[in-house]
Design an enzyme around this catalytic site. Structure first.
Site, PDB file in Angstrom:
ATOM      1  N   ALA A  99      11.998  -0.167   5.065  1.00 54.16           N
ATOM      2  CA  ALA A  99      11.613  -1.473   4.527  1.00 54.16           C
ATOM      3  C   ALA A  99      10.196  -1.377   3.982  1.00 54.16           C
ATOM      4  CB  ALA A  99      11.677  -2.545   5.609  1.00 54.16           C
ATOM      5  N   ILE A 144       7.453  -3.979   2.639  1.00 57.12           N
ATOM      6  CA  ILE A 144       7.251  -5.431   2.686  1.00 57.12           C
ATOM      7  C   ILE A 144       5.976  -5.779   1.929  1.00 57.12           C
ATOM      8  CG2 ILE A 144       6.951  -7.393   4.229  1.00 57.12           C
ATOM      9  CD1 ILE A 144       8.568  -5.751   6.337  1.00 57.12           C
ATOM     10  N   THR A 199       1.333  -4.688   2.440  1.00 50.50           N
ATOM     11  CA  THR A 199       0.736  -3.499   1.837  1.00 50.50           C
ATOM     12  C   THR A 199       0.230  -3.772   0.432  1.00 50.50           C
ATOM     13  OG1 THR A 199       1.132  -1.256   1.095  1.00 50.50           O
ATOM     14  CG2 THR A 199       3.028  -2.706   1.100  1.00 50.50           C
ATOM     15  N   HIS A 249      -0.156  -1.230  -1.573  1.00 49.37           N
ATOM     16  CA  HIS A 249       0.491  -0.263  -2.468  1.00 49.37           C
ATOM     17  C   HIS A 249       2.015  -0.343  -2.410  1.00 49.37           C
ATOM     18  CE1 HIS A 249      -0.069   1.959   1.274  1.00 49.37           C
ATOM     19  NE2 HIS A 249       0.606   2.994   0.840  1.00 49.37           N
ATOM     20  N   PHE A 307      20.147   3.930  -2.199  1.00 52.72           N
ATOM     21  CA  PHE A 307      18.873   3.260  -1.935  1.00 52.72           C
ATOM     22  C   PHE A 307      19.125   2.127  -0.935  1.00 52.72           C
ATOM     23  CE2 PHE A 307      15.536   0.177  -3.580  1.00 52.72           C
ATOM     24  CZ  PHE A 307      14.456   0.870  -3.047  1.00 52.72           C
TER      25      PHE A 307
HETATM   26  N1  INI Z   1       6.053   2.908   4.237  1.00 57.68           N
HETATM   27  C1  INI Z   1       7.162   2.133   4.377  1.00 57.68           C
HETATM   28  O1  INI Z   1       8.249   2.645   4.639  1.00 57.68           O
HETATM   29  N2  INI Z   1       7.061   0.786   4.244  1.00 57.68           N
HETATM   30  C2  INI Z   1       5.881   0.166   3.969  1.00 57.68           C
HETATM   31  O2  INI Z   1       5.866  -1.096   3.855  1.00 57.68           O
HETATM   32  C3  INI Z   1       4.702   0.961   3.833  1.00 57.68           C
HETATM   33  N3  INI Z   1       3.427   0.332   3.601  1.00 57.68           N
HETATM   34  O3  INI Z   1       3.285  -0.855   3.893  1.00 57.68           O
HETATM   35  O4  INI Z   1       2.494   0.976   3.184  1.00 57.68           O
HETATM   36  C4  INI Z   1       4.834   2.363   3.970  1.00 57.68           C
HETATM   37  N4  INI Z   1       3.767   3.161   3.831  1.00 57.68           N
HETATM   38  C5  INI Z   1       3.769   4.558   4.206  1.00 57.68           C
HETATM   39  C6  INI Z   1       4.326   5.453   3.101  1.00 57.68           C
HETATM   40  O5  INI Z   1       5.727   5.321   3.002  1.00 57.68           O
HETATM   41  C7  INI Z   1       4.004   6.919   3.393  1.00 57.68           C
HETATM   42  O6  INI Z   1       4.556   7.280   4.629  1.00 57.68           O
HETATM   43  C8  INI Z   1       2.495   7.209   3.410  1.00 57.68           C
HETATM   44  O7  INI Z   1       1.878   6.725   2.221  1.00 57.68           O
HETATM   45  C9  INI Z   1       2.261   8.735   3.501  1.00 57.68           C
HETATM   46  O8  INI Z   1       2.807   9.410   2.355  1.00 57.68           O
END
Ligand code: INI
Length: 178
Positions: free
Chosen positions: A101, A103, A107, A109, A134
Site C-alpha cells: 500500500a 498512501i 509520504t 514521494h 499490480f
Molecule cells: N513503501 C511502501 O510500500 N508504501 C509507502 O507508502 C511508502 N512511503 O510512504 O514512502 C514506501 N516507502 C518505501 C519504499 O517503497 C522503499 O522501500 C524505500 O524508498 C527504499 O527503496
C-alpha cells in the site's frame, strides 16, 4: 472485478458478438495446477497481509493449492518489481503478484513509489511474458486502504489472484504464451 454498473460488460452484447468474430477468447477462472509467486511489502505490512489473506481465499475458490504459492517479503513497494522479475525468470511460476500500500497522506514521494512500482511490474510482465499483477493499493488515506482489504468479496487481494488466474488462462487459450 469491479467496474461501475454503468460500464459493466453486458452479457447479451457479448453473446451477440460471439457469432460475428473468428475467436472470442476469455480466461476460465480455473487455477488448478497453477504456481503463483507473491511479493509483499513490509511497509504498511498489515495491509499486505490482509491482501494476502484475500488472495489465499480466492486461491482456494479457484483451485490453486496453497503449497503452490510462494510468498516473498521486501521492504517497500518500490522493491516489489525486482523480486517479481526474479520469480518470473525462474520459469517455476505461472504468474506473480505484488501486494502493498502506498498512501498519499503518509509520504511526500508517493508518486515515485507508486508510479515506479506500477511501471516496474508492467515492465516485468511485458519483458517475461509472465502475468505480473499490480496488487498494490494506492490511496489518499489509511481508511481507504483498509476499506479495500476487508475480509469479503471486495478484497483487492482476492481480485488480484483472480486476475492472475484469468490472464494465465487467456494466454493459454490464445496460444500466446511461450
Ligand atoms: N513503501 C511502501 O510500500 N508504501 C509507502 O507508502 C511508502 N512511503 O510512504 O514512502 C514506501 N516507502 C518505501 C519504499 O517503497 C522503499 O522501500 C524505500 O524508498 C527504499 O527503496
Amino acid at each position: 472485478m469491479t467496474s461501475s454498473n454503468k460500464t459493466d460488460l453486458d452479457p447479451q452484447a457479448l453473446e451477440a458478438l460471439y457469432g460475428k468474430v473468428g475467436a472470442n477468447i476469455e480466461g476460465a477462472h480455473d487455477g488448478r495446477g497453477m504456481r503463483i509467486g507473491i511479493i509483499c511489502a513490509r511497509f504498511n505490512g498489515g495491509i499486505s497481509q490482509r491482501l494476502l489473506d484475500g488472495a489465499f481465499d480466492a486461491a482456494e475458490r479457484l483451485g490453486v493449492e496453497s503449497a503452490d504459492i510462494s510468498v516473498a517479503w521486501v521492504p517497500g513497494a518500490f522493491e516489489i518489481p525486482l523480486v517479481a522479475r526474479a520469480f518470473a525468470l525462474t520459469g517455476n511460476y505461472d504468474a506473480t503478484i505484488g501486494f502493498g500500500a502506498v498512501i498519499r497522506g503518509e509520504t511526500s514521494h508517493y508518486d515515485f513509489v507508486a508510479g515506479e512500482c506500477a511501471r516496474g511490474l508492467q515492465d516485468v510482465g511485458l519483458a517475461t511474458g509472465i502475468p505480473t499483477i499490480f496488487g498494490v493499493l494506492t490511496t489518499e488515506n489509511v481508511e481507504q486502504a483498509l476499506d479495500r482489504c476487508r475480509p469479503d468479496a471486495s478484497n483487492k487481494g482476492a481480485e488480484a489472484l483472480e486476475t492472475a488466474v484469468e490472464l494465465v488462462q487467456v494466454l493459454r487459450a490464445s496460444a500466446l504464451s511461450s
